[in-house]
Scaffold this motif. Structure first.
Motif, PDB file in Angstrom:
ATOM      1  N   ARG A 155     -39.763  -0.355   5.745  1.00 38.62           N
ATOM      2  CA  ARG A 155     -39.274  -0.149   4.278  1.00 38.62           C
ATOM      3  C   ARG A 155     -37.768  -0.221   3.934  1.00 38.62           C
ATOM      4  O   ARG A 155     -37.238   0.153   3.152  1.00 38.62           O
ATOM      5  N   GLY A 156     -37.056  -0.849   5.073  1.00 38.98           N
ATOM      6  CA  GLY A 156     -35.637  -1.257   4.851  1.00 38.98           C
ATOM      7  C   GLY A 156     -34.877   0.034   4.474  1.00 38.98           C
ATOM      8  O   GLY A 156     -33.723   0.112   4.179  1.00 38.98           O
ATOM      9  N   GLY A 157     -35.374   1.012   5.672  1.00 35.03           N
ATOM     10  CA  GLY A 157     -34.500   2.368   5.291  1.00 35.03           C
ATOM     11  C   GLY A 157     -33.283   2.582   6.006  1.00 35.03           C
ATOM     12  O   GLY A 157     -32.662   3.546   5.768  1.00 35.03           O
ATOM     13  N   PHE A 158     -32.984   1.687   7.119  1.00 31.45           N
ATOM     14  CA  PHE A 158     -31.497   2.005   7.736  1.00 31.45           C
ATOM     15  C   PHE A 158     -31.053   0.626   8.327  1.00 31.45           C
ATOM     16  O   PHE A 158     -31.634  -0.313   8.565  1.00 31.45           O
ATOM     17  N   THR A 159     -29.783   0.907   8.533  1.00 32.27           N
ATOM     18  CA  THR A 159     -29.120  -0.241   9.657  1.00 32.27           C
ATOM     19  C   THR A 159     -28.672   0.369  10.783  1.00 32.27           C
ATOM     20  O   THR A 159     -28.000   1.218  10.918  1.00 32.27           O
ATOM     21  N   ASP A 201     -28.789   8.644  27.988  1.00 30.31           N
ATOM     22  CA  ASP A 201     -28.853   8.932  26.737  1.00 30.31           C
ATOM     23  C   ASP A 201     -27.901   7.779  26.108  1.00 30.31           C
ATOM     24  O   ASP A 201     -26.762   7.702  26.308  1.00 30.31           O
ATOM     25  N   VAL A 202     -28.448   7.048  24.889  1.00 30.98           N
ATOM     26  CA  VAL A 202     -27.805   6.550  24.030  1.00 30.98           C
ATOM     27  C   VAL A 202     -27.590   6.762  22.894  1.00 30.98           C
ATOM     28  O   VAL A 202     -28.307   7.596  22.298  1.00 30.98           O
ATOM     29  N   LEU A 203     -26.415   6.313  21.982  1.00 26.97           N
ATOM     30  CA  LEU A 203     -25.924   6.806  20.914  1.00 26.97           C
ATOM     31  C   LEU A 203     -26.280   5.709  19.754  1.00 26.97           C
ATOM     32  O   LEU A 203     -25.731   4.591  20.105  1.00 26.97           O
ATOM     33  N   LEU A 204     -27.188   5.971  19.033  1.00 23.90           N
ATOM     34  CA  LEU A 204     -27.471   5.126  17.902  1.00 23.90           C
ATOM     35  C   LEU A 204     -26.810   5.284  16.702  1.00 23.90           C
ATOM     36  O   LEU A 204     -27.034   6.374  16.036  1.00 23.90           O
ATOM     37  N   LEU A 205     -26.177   4.488  16.047  1.00 27.11           N
ATOM     38  CA  LEU A 205     -25.268   4.650  14.886  1.00 27.11           C
ATOM     39  C   LEU A 205     -25.937   4.016  13.926  1.00 27.11           C
ATOM     40  O   LEU A 205     -26.110   2.646  13.786  1.00 27.11           O
ATOM     41  N   LEU A 206     -26.656   4.797  12.926  1.00 30.86           N
ATOM     42  CA  LEU A 206     -27.305   4.349  12.066  1.00 30.86           C
ATOM     43  C   LEU A 206     -26.749   4.700  10.504  1.00 30.86           C
ATOM     44  O   LEU A 206     -26.347   5.879  10.301  1.00 30.86           O
ATOM     45  N   SER A 207     -26.912   3.851   9.562  1.00 31.56           N
ATOM     46  CA  SER A 207     -26.675   3.891   8.269  1.00 31.56           C
ATOM     47  C   SER A 207     -27.598   3.804   7.440  1.00 31.56           C
ATOM     48  O   SER A 207     -28.491   2.964   7.577  1.00 31.56           O
ATOM     49  N   PRO A 208     -27.712   4.399   6.207  1.00 34.13           N
ATOM     50  CA  PRO A 208     -28.655   4.199   5.192  1.00 34.13           C
ATOM     51  C   PRO A 208     -28.846   2.676   4.491  1.00 34.13           C
ATOM     52  O   PRO A 208     -27.766   2.142   4.260  1.00 34.13           O
ATOM     53  N   GLY A 209     -29.963   2.303   4.380  1.00 31.91           N
ATOM     54  CA  GLY A 209     -30.173   0.957   3.705  1.00 31.91           C
ATOM     55  C   GLY A 209     -29.681  -0.176   4.801  1.00 31.91           C
ATOM     56  O   GLY A 209     -29.485  -0.413   5.532  1.00 31.91           O
ATOM     57  N   ASP A 210     -28.761  -1.020   3.879  1.00 26.12           N
ATOM     58  CA  ASP A 210     -27.933  -2.106   4.251  1.00 26.12           C
ATOM     59  C   ASP A 210     -26.434  -2.137   4.295  1.00 26.12           C
ATOM     60  O   ASP A 210     -25.811  -3.038   4.541  1.00 26.12           O
ATOM     61  N   LYS A 211     -26.188  -0.639   4.397  1.00 24.62           N
ATOM     62  CA  LYS A 211     -24.656  -0.182   4.513  1.00 24.62           C
ATOM     63  C   LYS A 211     -24.206  -0.393   5.984  1.00 24.62           C
ATOM     64  O   LYS A 211     -24.631   0.524   6.774  1.00 24.62           O
ATOM     65  N   LYS A 212     -23.499  -1.409   6.370  1.00 26.05           N
ATOM     66  CA  LYS A 212     -22.927  -1.534   7.724  1.00 26.05           C
ATOM     67  C   LYS A 212     -21.712  -0.722   7.819  1.00 26.05           C
ATOM     68  O   LYS A 212     -21.000  -0.286   6.983  1.00 26.05           O
ATOM     69  N   ILE A 213     -21.590  -0.137   8.965  1.00 23.99           N
ATOM     70  CA  ILE A 213     -20.275   0.436   9.584  1.00 23.99           C
ATOM     71  C   ILE A 213     -19.776  -0.304  10.758  1.00 23.99           C
ATOM     72  O   ILE A 213     -20.239  -0.293  11.609  1.00 23.99           O
ATOM     73  N   LYS A 214     -18.533  -1.084  10.256  1.00 28.42           N
ATOM     74  CA  LYS A 214     -17.986  -2.070  10.998  1.00 28.42           C
ATOM     75  C   LYS A 214     -17.074  -1.254  12.243  1.00 28.42           C
ATOM     76  O   LYS A 214     -16.988  -1.697  13.213  1.00 28.42           O
TER      77      LYS A 214
END
Length: 487
Positions: free
Chosen positions: A230-234, A137-150
């Motif tokens: 559609r550019g929906g996530f990062t 099981d992997v954890l995918l850390l997704l954020s909306p649009g092009d907003k990165k979580i560093k």
């Protein structure tokens, strides 16, 4: 009484009795029976070992505790049961479903089951030993649009939705972020409602979505590629993956390979680091090394037959066999993983031990039958004295050296037979001294008789008979007849 000058007929000699025939001896030998019993013993031993091996190969049933009947663990167990059956394995599975995986593990912990499947963040039973890694099981850390979580520190500030199958995944995220003790932890990290989509979760104000899912399922999920167009996530890396895996042993550092979520556009566009969990097949530590080695061999050599249609268990991997592994590998699985090739002794030692035991028992039984019932008892050496004395009795009838030589040959034949019989067991050493005395006595008598015949064979009569008469000389048992010759 007067006689004419012509030759007179000689006095007819007294007829001598003929030498009696030798007594026949029936030679008895155990050789045929020994060979037959040896062959029968080996055949019966082989049959016993084969039968015992067959019995053992079908004698062990393993209880497999699983969660709900239609869950991935239950379906994997069914596949494994079919694999064992198709390979005619000595192992069989009895699958016992429970309400959920936690209850299945509780059953395993109570020793009511031999096998179970667990995720490494579960409560690990103390007697659980790893056999195979079924999935990650992997954890995918997704954020909306092009907003990165560093950083993880940035993630802590956001409202997070967790897309997973159970509340345990949300609790895991709270622990990783060290929010468990915070009074608003449950509000800040919530399990997404069933049927939720990434777009809806982002639209509802979540600054991040953590997806916890099987890596094998993520690869097959095309919704990520559609949303990416559609550019929906990062997709964000978890920069502290190594440190988190060290801090929480249940976690493992995982790599998301290029294009894993989407091929066009490529997401991620390069290998990316995250954290994850492992799904393990575990077994009770008390199960024998041989049993688990056989099970591990079948699993690792037939991976394709165990993969589920949704991707679970499609990439089975060896467990860590190091002593510092989070869950220790079962000795049987470690034996197979670390050394796939076995020596002849390792592979067939059980058959050899069974064969040695069977041969000992069967050999004892046949030895008893051979000794008590069918064996030809060995002849005592002393009994051969009868044949020797028979030669002595017939010696007085030997009037020529040729007849004496025949008796000598018979005596030597008896000696040869005795030596051979002592060697192969048909003659026992009981009475050997009697045999020796009898043989030496008759041998010396034959020698004396031969000297006697040789002395008297060329002896001239002591008294000369008148012309025309025959003189008959008697010397004990020897008769020499001289016939006068006319001048």
């Amino acid at each position: 009484m007067s006689h004419s000058g012509t030759s007179m007929s000689a006095e007819a000699p007294t007829p001598q009795p003929e030498m009696p025939r030798r007594r026949s001896r029936v030679a008895k030998s155990n050789r045929t029976q020994i060979v037959l019993f040896s062959i029968l013993t080996l055949i019966l031993t082989a049959v016993t070992v084969w039968g015992g091996r067959t019995w053992l190969r079908n004698s062990e049933t393993l209880v497999f505790a699983v969660g709900e009947a239609n869950g991935p663990e239950a379906r994997f167990a069914a596949k494994l049961a079919a694999l064992l059956k198709s390979n005619s394995s000595r192992l069989q599975l009895k699958i016992v479903p429970s309400a959920d995986n936690a209850k299945a593990l509780a059953s395993f912990d109570r020793k009511e089951a031999n096998l179970a499947v667990l995720r490494t963040d579960a409560k690990i039973p103390s007697r659980a030993r790893a056999v195979a890694i079924l999935d990650h099981d992997v954890l995918l850390l997704l954020s909306p649009g092009d907003k990165k979580i560093k950083t993880v520190a940035d993630l802590k500030k956001k409202k997070i939705a967790v897309m997973a199958d159970s509340e345990s995944s949300a609790a895991l995220v709270r622990n990783i972020l060290e929010l468990s003790d915070s009074p608003d932890a449950a509000a800040r990290v919530q399990l997404a409602p069933p049927g939720s989509t990434l777009e809806k979760l982002f639209a509802s104000g979540n600054g991040a979505v953590v997806v916890v899912a099987h890596a094998s399922q993520i690869v097959k999920d095309r919704s990520y590629e559609q949303l990416a167009k559609r550019g929906g996530f990062t997709l964000n890396a978890i920069d502290a993956a190594k440190a988190l895996a060290r801090k929480y042993p249940a976690l493992s550092e995982e790599t998301l390979t290029t294009g894993m979520l989407s091929g066009a556009p490529a997401i991620p566009d390069d290998d990316l680091t995250t954290i994850g969990l492992e799904w393990l097949l575990v077994a009770q530590s008390r199960l024998s090394t041989t049993t688990m080695s056989d099970l591990a061999r079948l699993i690792y050599e037939n991976k394709a037959d165990l993969a589920l249609s949704d991707g679970f268990a499609s990439k089975i991997e060896p467990v860590v066999t190091d002593k510092d592994a989070f869950i220790a590998a079962h000795a049987g699985a470690a034996e197979y993983i670390n050394d796939d090739t076995k020596s002849f002794m390792d592979r067939y030692s059980d058959m050899m031990y069974l064969g040695a035991a069977a041969l000992s028992v069967i050999g004892s039984i046949f030895a008893g039958i051979y000794t008590k019932i069918t064996r030809v008892a060995p002849e005592k050496a002393s009994e051969l004295a009868t044949a020797i004395l028979d030669i002595g009795e017939r010696m007085e009838y030997a009037k020529t050296l040729d007849a004496l030589d025949e008796l000598q040959d018979e005596l030597e034949a008896i000696l040869r037979g005795a030596v051979i019989g002592l060697r192969d067991g048909t003659i026992s050493s009981d009475g050997l001294e009697t045999f020796k005395l009898g043989y030496e006595f008759v041998r010396d008598e034959i020698g004396m008789r031969r000297d006697h015949l040789r002395r008297h064979a060329g002896q001239t009569p002591a008294l000369s008979a008148p012309a025309g008469q025959t003189t008959t000389a008697h010397d004990d048992n020897v008769v020499v007849v001289k016939t006068a010759q006319s001048a």
